[in-house]
Design a protein around this motif. Structure first.
Motif, short mmCIF file in Angstrom:
data_model
loop_
_atom_site.label_atom_id
_atom_site.label_comp_id
_atom_site.label_asym_id
_atom_site.label_seq_id
_atom_site.Cartn_x
_atom_site.Cartn_y
_atom_site.Cartn_z
N PRO A 16 0.83 -1.20 0.00
CA PRO A 16 0.00 0.00 0.00
C PRO A 16 0.86 1.25 0.00
N PHE A 17 0.29 2.32 -0.54
CA PHE A 17 0.96 3.61 -0.56
C PHE A 17 1.16 4.12 0.86
N GLN A 18 2.35 4.61 1.17
CA GLN A 18 2.63 5.17 2.49
C GLN A 18 3.13 6.59 2.33
N LEU A 19 2.54 7.48 3.07
CA LEU A 19 3.03 8.86 3.08
C LEU A 19 4.26 8.96 3.96
N PRO A 20 5.31 9.63 3.50
CA PRO A 20 6.43 9.86 4.41
C PRO A 20 5.97 10.82 5.50
N MET A 21 6.22 10.48 6.74
CA MET A 21 5.77 11.31 7.85
C MET A 21 6.95 12.11 8.39
N ILE A 22 6.67 13.32 8.77
CA ILE A 22 7.70 14.19 9.33
C ILE A 22 7.92 13.78 10.78
N ASP A 23 9.15 13.58 11.12
CA ASP A 23 9.51 13.22 12.49
C ASP A 23 9.50 14.48 13.34
N THR A 24 8.61 14.54 14.31
CA THR A 24 8.50 15.75 15.12
C THR A 24 9.66 15.92 16.09
N SER A 25 10.54 14.95 16.16
CA SER A 25 11.74 15.13 16.97
C SER A 25 12.91 15.62 16.11
N ALA A 26 12.71 15.66 14.79
CA ALA A 26 13.74 16.20 13.90
C ALA A 26 13.85 17.69 14.15
N GLN A 27 15.01 18.26 13.87
CA GLN A 27 15.20 19.68 14.12
C GLN A 27 15.88 20.35 12.94
N TRP A 28 15.59 21.62 12.76
CA TRP A 28 16.26 22.46 11.78
C TRP A 28 16.93 23.58 12.53
N THR A 29 18.19 23.84 12.23
CA THR A 29 18.92 24.94 12.85
C THR A 29 19.39 25.88 11.75
N GLY A 30 19.16 27.16 11.95
CA GLY A 30 19.57 28.16 10.97
C GLY A 30 19.63 29.53 11.62
N ARG A 31 19.98 30.51 10.81
CA ARG A 31 20.13 31.87 11.31
C ARG A 31 18.82 32.64 11.15
#
Length: 186
Positions: A2-17
Protein backbone atom coordinates in the motif's frame (compact mmCIF):
# COMPACT_ATOMS: atom_id res chain seq x y z
CA UNK A 1 2.38 -2.81 -1.02
CA UNK A 2 0.00 0.00 0.00
CA UNK A 3 0.96 3.61 -0.56
CA UNK A 4 2.63 5.17 2.49
CA UNK A 5 3.03 8.86 3.08
CA UNK A 6 6.43 9.86 4.41
CA UNK A 7 5.77 11.31 7.85
CA UNK A 8 7.70 14.19 9.33
CA UNK A 9 9.51 13.22 12.49
CA UNK A 10 8.50 15.75 15.12
CA UNK A 11 11.74 15.13 16.97
CA UNK A 12 13.74 16.20 13.90
CA UNK A 13 15.20 19.68 14.12
CA UNK A 14 16.26 22.46 11.78
CA UNK A 15 18.92 24.94 12.85
CA UNK A 16 19.57 28.16 10.97
CA UNK A 17 20.13 31.87 11.31
CA UNK A 18 17.54 34.60 11.76
CA UNK A 19 17.85 36.76 8.66
CA UNK A 20 15.82 39.58 10.20
CA UNK A 21 18.59 40.14 12.77
CA UNK A 22 21.47 39.95 10.27
CA UNK A 23 22.37 43.61 9.65
CA UNK A 24 25.71 42.78 7.98
CA UNK A 25 24.08 40.58 5.34
CA UNK A 26 21.34 43.16 4.78
CA UNK A 27 23.91 45.88 4.13
CA UNK A 28 25.80 43.64 1.68
CA UNK A 29 22.62 42.66 -0.18
CA UNK A 30 21.25 46.21 -0.43
CA UNK A 31 18.20 46.33 -2.68
CA UNK A 32 18.34 42.55 -3.16
CA UNK A 33 17.71 41.84 0.54
CA UNK A 34 14.06 40.80 0.07
CA UNK A 35 15.16 38.29 -2.56
CA UNK A 36 17.96 36.96 -0.31
CA UNK A 37 15.55 36.48 2.60
CA UNK A 38 12.89 34.93 0.36
CA UNK A 39 15.37 32.40 -1.01
CA UNK A 40 16.64 31.58 2.47
CA UNK A 41 13.13 31.05 3.84
CA UNK A 42 12.20 28.88 0.84
CA UNK A 43 15.26 26.61 1.08
CA UNK A 44 16.86 26.99 4.51
CA UNK A 45 20.21 27.48 2.74
CA UNK A 46 21.99 30.38 4.48
CA UNK A 47 24.89 31.04 2.07
CA UNK A 48 24.03 34.76 1.72
CA UNK A 49 23.84 35.38 5.48
CA UNK A 50 26.76 36.39 7.67
CA UNK A 51 28.49 33.97 10.02
CA UNK A 52 27.67 36.15 13.02
CA UNK A 53 23.90 35.94 12.73
CA UNK A 54 21.63 34.75 15.54
CA UNK A 55 21.08 30.98 15.45
CA UNK A 56 17.74 29.30 16.17
CA UNK A 57 16.50 25.71 16.20
CA UNK A 58 12.95 24.66 15.31
CA UNK A 59 11.21 21.31 15.20
CA UNK A 60 8.06 20.30 13.30
CA UNK A 61 4.82 20.22 15.29
CA UNK A 62 2.70 17.13 15.85
CA UNK A 63 -0.97 17.12 14.86
CA UNK A 64 -1.93 17.53 18.52
CA UNK A 65 0.38 20.55 18.88
CA UNK A 66 -1.04 22.09 15.69
CA UNK A 67 -4.56 21.61 17.08
CA UNK A 68 -3.53 23.17 20.41
CA UNK A 69 -2.01 26.19 18.64
CA UNK A 70 -5.19 26.63 16.60
CA UNK A 71 -7.36 26.41 19.72
CA UNK A 72 -5.14 28.89 21.57
CA UNK A 73 -5.42 31.40 18.71
CA UNK A 74 -9.21 31.34 18.93
CA UNK A 75 -11.84 31.24 16.23
CA UNK A 76 -10.64 32.45 12.81
CA UNK A 77 -12.44 35.40 11.28
CA UNK A 78 -13.83 33.99 8.04
CA UNK A 79 -14.91 37.37 6.66
CA UNK A 80 -11.36 38.70 6.98
CA UNK A 81 -9.95 35.65 5.20
CA UNK A 82 -12.58 36.05 2.46
CA UNK A 83 -11.82 39.77 2.00
CA UNK A 84 -8.11 39.11 1.46
CA UNK A 85 -8.95 36.49 -1.15
CA UNK A 86 -11.45 38.86 -2.76
CA UNK A 87 -8.76 41.58 -2.97
CA UNK A 88 -6.35 39.16 -4.59
CA UNK A 89 -9.00 37.92 -7.04
CA UNK A 90 -9.76 41.52 -8.04
CA UNK A 91 -6.10 42.05 -8.97
CA UNK A 92 -4.67 43.63 -5.81
CA UNK A 93 -1.06 42.50 -5.33
CA UNK A 94 -1.04 41.52 -1.64
CA UNK A 95 2.72 42.10 -1.46
CA UNK A 96 2.20 45.76 -2.49
CA UNK A 97 1.38 47.46 0.81
CA UNK A 98 0.23 50.67 -0.90
CA UNK A 99 -2.26 48.76 -3.06
CA UNK A 100 -3.52 46.79 -0.06
CA UNK A 101 -3.87 49.98 2.02
CA UNK A 102 -5.81 51.68 -0.78
CA UNK A 103 -8.11 48.69 -1.11
CA UNK A 104 -8.71 48.56 2.65
CA UNK A 105 -9.34 52.32 2.79
CA UNK A 106 -12.14 51.85 0.24
CA UNK A 107 -13.90 49.26 2.42
CA UNK A 108 -16.67 49.97 4.88
CA UNK A 109 -15.96 49.97 8.62
CA UNK A 110 -17.33 46.43 9.16
CA UNK A 111 -14.95 44.97 6.56
CA UNK A 112 -11.94 46.89 7.92
CA UNK A 113 -12.77 45.62 11.41
CA UNK A 114 -13.00 42.04 10.08
CA UNK A 115 -9.57 42.37 8.43
CA UNK A 116 -8.09 43.71 11.67
CA UNK A 117 -9.59 40.83 13.66
CA UNK A 118 -8.30 38.36 11.05
CA UNK A 119 -4.79 39.84 11.30
CA UNK A 120 -4.85 39.62 15.10
CA UNK A 121 -5.96 35.99 14.89
CA UNK A 122 -3.11 35.21 12.49
CA UNK A 123 -0.59 36.86 14.84
CA UNK A 124 -1.89 34.79 17.77
CA UNK A 125 -1.73 31.62 15.66
CA UNK A 126 1.83 32.30 14.46
CA UNK A 127 2.96 32.96 18.05
CA UNK A 128 1.26 29.81 19.36
CA UNK A 129 2.96 27.67 16.70
CA UNK A 130 6.40 29.27 17.02
CA UNK A 131 6.34 29.07 20.82
CA UNK A 132 5.79 25.30 20.58
CA UNK A 133 8.37 24.74 17.83
CA UNK A 134 11.25 26.93 19.03
CA UNK A 135 13.76 24.57 20.64
CA UNK A 136 16.79 26.85 21.04
CA UNK A 137 17.98 30.37 20.23
CA UNK A 138 21.17 32.34 20.83
CA UNK A 139 19.18 35.06 22.55
CA UNK A 140 17.61 32.72 25.14
CA UNK A 141 18.79 32.50 28.73
CA UNK A 142 20.35 29.16 29.70
CA UNK A 143 17.80 26.71 31.04
CA UNK A 144 14.79 28.83 30.04
CA UNK A 145 12.42 28.29 27.10
CA UNK A 146 13.61 30.45 24.17
CA UNK A 147 10.08 31.79 23.65
CA UNK A 148 10.38 33.59 27.01
CA UNK A 149 13.21 35.66 25.56
CA UNK A 150 10.98 36.73 22.67
CA UNK A 151 8.43 38.08 25.12
CA UNK A 152 11.02 40.69 26.19
CA UNK A 153 11.59 41.96 22.63
CA UNK A 154 9.80 45.12 21.42
CA UNK A 155 6.49 44.37 19.74
CA UNK A 156 7.49 45.34 16.17
CA UNK A 157 10.74 43.37 16.27
CA UNK A 158 8.98 40.43 17.93
CA UNK A 159 6.42 40.34 15.11
CA UNK A 160 9.25 40.34 12.56
CA UNK A 161 11.13 37.52 14.32
CA UNK A 162 7.98 35.44 14.84
CA UNK A 163 6.97 35.87 11.19
CA UNK A 164 10.37 34.67 9.98
CA UNK A 165 10.33 31.72 12.39
CA UNK A 166 6.77 30.92 11.24
CA UNK A 167 7.89 30.79 7.59
CA UNK A 168 10.78 28.47 8.48
CA UNK A 169 8.38 26.31 10.51
CA UNK A 170 5.99 26.07 7.56
CA UNK A 171 8.87 24.97 5.33
CA UNK A 172 10.00 22.18 7.64
CA UNK A 173 6.45 20.99 8.39
CA UNK A 174 5.15 20.70 4.83
CA UNK A 175 5.89 17.75 2.59
CA UNK A 176 8.06 18.61 -0.38
CA UNK A 177 9.98 21.44 1.30
CA UNK A 178 13.74 21.27 1.83
CA UNK A 179 15.41 21.13 5.22
CA UNK A 180 13.46 18.47 7.10
CA UNK A 181 13.93 14.87 8.15
CA UNK A 182 11.76 11.88 7.37
CA UNK A 183 10.72 9.57 10.17
CA UNK A 184 11.87 6.00 10.38
CA UNK A 185 14.83 4.26 8.79
CA UNK A 186 16.10 5.94 5.70
Amino acid sequence: MPFQLPMIDTSAQWTGRLACLDDDAAKRAGDDWDEVVGQYIATGQSDALSATGCWVTLRPLSAAEEDAAEAEAGMPVQLGWFLYHEMEASGVDLSDMRAVAASIAAMDERDRAALHQHNMHMERHRWARVRRALVAADFAEDGKPPALALERVSQDMRKTIITELWWHLNRICLLGAEGKALAGPG
